[in-house]
Write a protein that holds these residues in place. Structure first.
Motif, short mmCIF file in Angstrom:
data_model
loop_
_atom_site.label_atom_id
_atom_site.label_comp_id
_atom_site.label_asym_id
_atom_site.label_seq_id
_atom_site.Cartn_x
_atom_site.Cartn_y
_atom_site.Cartn_z
N GLN A 1 6.87 12.18 1.53
CA GLN A 1 6.94 12.06 0.09
C GLN A 1 5.72 11.37 -0.49
O GLN A 1 5.60 11.21 -1.69
CB GLN A 1 8.20 11.27 -0.31
CG GLN A 1 9.47 12.00 0.09
CD GLN A 1 10.67 11.11 -0.01
OE1 GLN A 1 10.61 9.94 0.33
NE2 GLN A 1 11.77 11.66 -0.49
N LEU A 2 4.81 10.92 0.36
CA LEU A 2 3.60 10.24 -0.13
C LEU A 2 2.56 11.25 -0.57
O LEU A 2 2.44 12.34 -0.05
CB LEU A 2 3.03 9.35 0.96
CG LEU A 2 3.99 8.24 1.46
CD1 LEU A 2 3.30 7.45 2.55
CD2 LEU A 2 4.40 7.35 0.32
N THR A 3 1.78 10.84 -1.51
CA THR A 3 0.70 11.70 -2.00
C THR A 3 -0.47 11.64 -1.04
O THR A 3 -1.00 10.57 -0.75
CB THR A 3 0.23 11.22 -3.39
OG1 THR A 3 1.36 11.19 -4.25
CG2 THR A 3 -0.83 12.14 -3.96
N LYS A 4 -0.87 12.79 -0.51
CA LYS A 4 -1.99 12.84 0.41
C LYS A 4 -3.30 12.78 -0.35
O LYS A 4 -3.43 13.37 -1.41
CB LYS A 4 -1.94 14.14 1.22
CG LYS A 4 -0.69 14.24 2.10
CD LYS A 4 -0.69 15.55 2.86
CE LYS A 4 0.56 15.66 3.72
NZ LYS A 4 0.61 16.94 4.45
N PRO A 5 -4.28 12.02 0.16
CA PRO A 5 -5.58 11.93 -0.52
C PRO A 5 -6.20 13.31 -0.69
O PRO A 5 -6.21 14.13 0.23
CB PRO A 5 -6.39 11.06 0.44
CG PRO A 5 -5.38 10.31 1.23
CD PRO A 5 -4.21 11.21 1.37
N GLY A 6 -6.69 13.56 -1.87
CA GLY A 6 -7.37 14.83 -2.14
C GLY A 6 -6.45 15.96 -2.51
O GLY A 6 -6.91 17.05 -2.84
N SER A 7 -5.11 15.76 -2.42
CA SER A 7 -4.18 16.84 -2.78
C SER A 7 -3.24 16.35 -3.87
O SER A 7 -2.71 15.24 -3.78
CB SER A 7 -3.36 17.28 -1.56
OG SER A 7 -2.52 16.24 -1.13
N THR B 1 0.84 -1.21 0.00
CA THR B 1 0.00 0.00 0.00
C THR B 1 0.87 1.25 0.00
O THR B 1 0.59 2.22 -0.73
CB THR B 1 -0.92 0.01 1.24
OG1 THR B 1 -1.78 -1.13 1.18
CG2 THR B 1 -1.78 1.28 1.26
N ALA B 2 1.93 1.23 0.82
CA ALA B 2 2.83 2.38 0.89
C ALA B 2 3.54 2.59 -0.44
O ALA B 2 3.69 3.73 -0.91
CB ALA B 2 3.85 2.19 2.01
N LEU B 3 3.94 1.51 -1.07
CA LEU B 3 4.64 1.63 -2.35
C LEU B 3 3.71 2.13 -3.46
O LEU B 3 4.11 2.91 -4.32
CB LEU B 3 5.25 0.28 -2.75
CG LEU B 3 6.35 -0.26 -1.82
CD1 LEU B 3 6.79 -1.64 -2.26
CD2 LEU B 3 7.54 0.69 -1.80
N GLU B 4 2.47 1.69 -3.43
CA GLU B 4 1.51 2.13 -4.45
C GLU B 4 1.09 3.58 -4.25
O GLU B 4 0.69 4.26 -5.21
CB GLU B 4 0.28 1.22 -4.41
CG GLU B 4 0.53 -0.17 -4.96
CD GLU B 4 -0.69 -1.07 -4.86
OE1 GLU B 4 -1.55 -0.80 -3.98
OE2 GLU B 4 -0.79 -2.03 -5.63
N ALA B 5 1.19 4.06 -3.02
CA ALA B 5 0.79 5.43 -2.73
C ALA B 5 1.86 6.46 -3.12
O ALA B 5 1.56 7.64 -3.30
CB ALA B 5 0.45 5.58 -1.24
N TYR B 6 3.07 5.99 -3.27
CA TYR B 6 4.20 6.88 -3.53
C TYR B 6 4.23 7.30 -5.01
O TYR B 6 3.81 6.55 -5.89
CB TYR B 6 5.49 6.15 -3.15
CG TYR B 6 6.76 6.96 -3.27
CD1 TYR B 6 6.88 8.20 -2.65
CD2 TYR B 6 7.84 6.47 -4.00
CE1 TYR B 6 8.05 8.92 -2.75
CE2 TYR B 6 9.01 7.19 -4.11
CZ TYR B 6 9.11 8.42 -3.48
OH TYR B 6 10.27 9.14 -3.59
N ASP B 7 4.69 8.51 -5.28
CA ASP B 7 4.65 9.05 -6.65
C ASP B 7 5.79 8.56 -7.55
O ASP B 7 5.73 8.70 -8.76
CB ASP B 7 4.68 10.59 -6.63
CG ASP B 7 3.30 11.16 -6.40
OD1 ASP B 7 2.32 10.48 -6.72
OD2 ASP B 7 3.21 12.28 -5.89
N TRP B 8 6.88 8.08 -7.01
CA TRP B 8 8.02 7.53 -7.76
C TRP B 8 8.56 8.47 -8.83
O TRP B 8 8.50 8.19 -10.03
CB TRP B 8 7.65 6.18 -8.41
CG TRP B 8 7.27 5.15 -7.40
CD1 TRP B 8 6.03 4.69 -7.14
CD2 TRP B 8 8.16 4.48 -6.50
NE1 TRP B 8 6.05 3.76 -6.12
CE2 TRP B 8 7.35 3.62 -5.71
CE3 TRP B 8 9.53 4.53 -6.27
CZ2 TRP B 8 7.90 2.82 -4.72
CZ3 TRP B 8 10.06 3.72 -5.29
CH2 TRP B 8 9.25 2.87 -4.52
#
Length: 527
Positions: free
Chosen positions: A469-475, A428-435
């Motif tokens: 560095q993770l993308t926050k939901p809604g932003s 989940t953490a890896l999929e949430a990251y923008d890379w």
């Protein structure tokens, strides 16, 4: 003395040897003093002892320097038994001209009356004999003795000098043969050195080609279930069977080289090499030599002839990675290769023709580079015949689970660990990251995770990209902002070290030159 044959008169039973004649004395003295010498040493000693034995001031041994036999040069020239510097002169109007016609010549006095030229100024008497080639009988030089004083009849020793002239002819022939041998030997050494250099070069090139050919990159190694990436694969199948130039565009680390290999491997050129050139990894002053080759001595440091990458790729494909970094002064030459299929090696005016398919890749916006006069517009249109856009990893996140498993399997063997479980929290953490570093960054992080994990599970830890560095939901942040933040975080983590195993470039999955370019672009400086 007792070995020299001569007439023997007998009175009863007691033999009595006759004293040597003056000619025999001269012969013996010259023979004794020259017997142990060869070549130039022989000519020197011969001229020196001619002056001594004949009682003259000057003596010289010469050889002819032209086919017409109008000029000679001194092999040795002695004045008062002192060796003088050699020189070359025309024999016309001198007594040497007669001798070089194959005749003996003796003038005991008043030489200038017969030869009034300036060359004979101060010379009263002259004695000369020709030197003949031992095999052909051709006149190749002469021996001369001369003086400012008249000579007496006893000094006319042409018979003796002719004996030593025969030896001189053999020495001249031997010297010429030795010079030819040394020249041939030097040329042979140069040829052998060149052959050895070419052999080493061919071995290196063959090794490079074999390594490239052994790589089995193809569609089976393109790991994706993304619909967006599936369209890219369809484009690859459409263009592969043609010879059209392909321009692959996309961010760094998105797999542009993998796409280039896929195009080549299913093309009609697949049996020929795919030669790769990273235009950003080479210094500007070496790119031209790398692409087009150079001759020995073409520039400082060009110790050997080198085949360029375009020649190496003849009949196959050349992959020009990071084409946007190619110096503007070389872009015209590349355009010519694309249009005409020809170029010249550095240091060689001969035009070389090649049959090469060009695939280029860039992570730059070339349209913007054209506006800044950093990239030729005509070259851009020639490269952009068939554009392929490689999507970034953040736009194909459904591929992340597949890629994570693939990289675990790829690295677990060399690390010596078996990863059998990947927790949902980690995925989940890896999929949430923008890379921002895309697939290359993902692979580097998974390799680090395999090293740090224990008990067959990919453990959640510091290796997981930080929450900042993770993308926050809604932003949604701008890509530039995400990339800049990510680069700064990586630099801080590595103590602002750019290259090396512990550098930020390795951590981000970028080339050090690419990272430096990004830092310059975003104005990133050490805090």
């Amino acid at each position: 003395m007792k070995n020299v044959p001569g007439p023997i008169r007998t009175f009863g039973s007691m033999p009595n040897k006759v004293s040597p004649t003056p000619e025999e004395n001269i012969l013996l003295r010259l023979a004794e003093h020259t017997a142990g010498f060869t070549g130039e040493d022989y000519f020197r000693e011969l001229a020196k002892y001619i002056t001594t034995t004949l009682g003259v001031r000057y003596a010289m041994v010469t050889e002819c320097t032209d086919e017409a036999k109008t000029r000679v040069r001194t092999l040795s020239y002695v004045d008062r038994q002192q060796l003088q510097e050699s020189f070359e002169y025309d024999i016309a109007g001198t007594p040497c001209e007669i001798v070089m016609q194959g005749k003996d010549y003796f003038c005991p006095e008043q030489l200038q009356k017969q030869f009034p030229g300036e060359d004979q100024a101060g010379i009263e008497s002259y004695l000369g004999v020709p030197i003949f080639h031992p095999s052909t009988g051709e006149v190749v030089g002469h021996i001369a003795a001369f003086d400012a004083m008249p000579m007496i009849h006893r000094q006319n020793q042409t018979a003796v000098l002719k004996i030593f002239a025969a030896r001189a002819g053999a020495e001249i022939d031997r010297l010429h043969a030795w010079e030819k041998f040394e020249k041939a030997h030097a040329e042979l050494k140069d040829r052998l050195k060149e052959i050895e250099s070419l052999k080493n070069q061919l071995q290196a090139e063959n090794k490079y080609l074999q390594e490239e050919i052994r790589l089995t990159h193809n569609f089976n190694e393109i790991i994706s279930k993304s619909k967006k990436f599936h369209k890219v694969l369809q484009q690859i199948e459409q263009v592969a069977s043609t010879d059209a130039t392909v321009l692959i565009m996309g961010e760094s680390g998105t797999g542009k080289e993998l796409i280039a290999r896929a195009i080549h491997n299913i093309s009609l050129r697949s049996r020929k090499p795919l030669v790769k050139v990273n235009c950003a990894a080479l210094p500007a002053n070496l790119i031209e030599s790398e692409l087009f080759g150079h001759e020995k001595g073409a520039f400082t440091g060009a110790l050997d002839r080198r085949i360029g990458r375009f020649e190496l790729a003849d009949g196959g494909t050349i992959f020009l990675d990071e084409i946007g970094e190619l110096p503007i002064e070389l872009q015209a030459k590349l355009l010519r290769v694309l249009q005409e299929g020809e170029f010249e090696r550095l240091g060689n005016p001969r035009t070389i023709k090649v049959n090469v398919r060009v695939i280029a890749a860039t992570n730059r916006q070339l349209e913007q580079a054209i506006e800044k006069n950093e990239f030729r517009e005509d070259l851009y249109y020639r490269l952009n015949v068939f554009p392929v856009l490689c999507p970034p990893l953040r736009e194909r996140k459904e591929d992340i689970p597949l890629l994570v498993k693939h990289f675990c399997q790829k690295h677990e063997g060399k690390i010596g660990k078996k990863i059998t479980h990947i927790p949902a929290k980690v995925m989940t953490a890896l999929e949430a990251y923008d890379w921002p570093g895309n697939i290359r960054e993902l692979e580097n992080i998974i390799e680090r995770a395999v090293i740090l994990s224990r008990k067959g599970s990919l453990e959640y830890g510091e290796w997981v990209p930080s929450q900042k560095q993770l993308t926050k939901p809604g932003s949604i942040r701008k890509l530039e902002e995400v990339e800049k933040t990510h680069i700064v975080e990586a630099l801080k983590k590595t103590g602002w070290r750019i290259s090396g195993e512990k550098g930020a470039a390795k951590l981000l999955g970028l080339n050090p030159t690419t990272l430096e370019a990004r830092m310059k672009k975003w104005g990133i400086k050490r805090e």
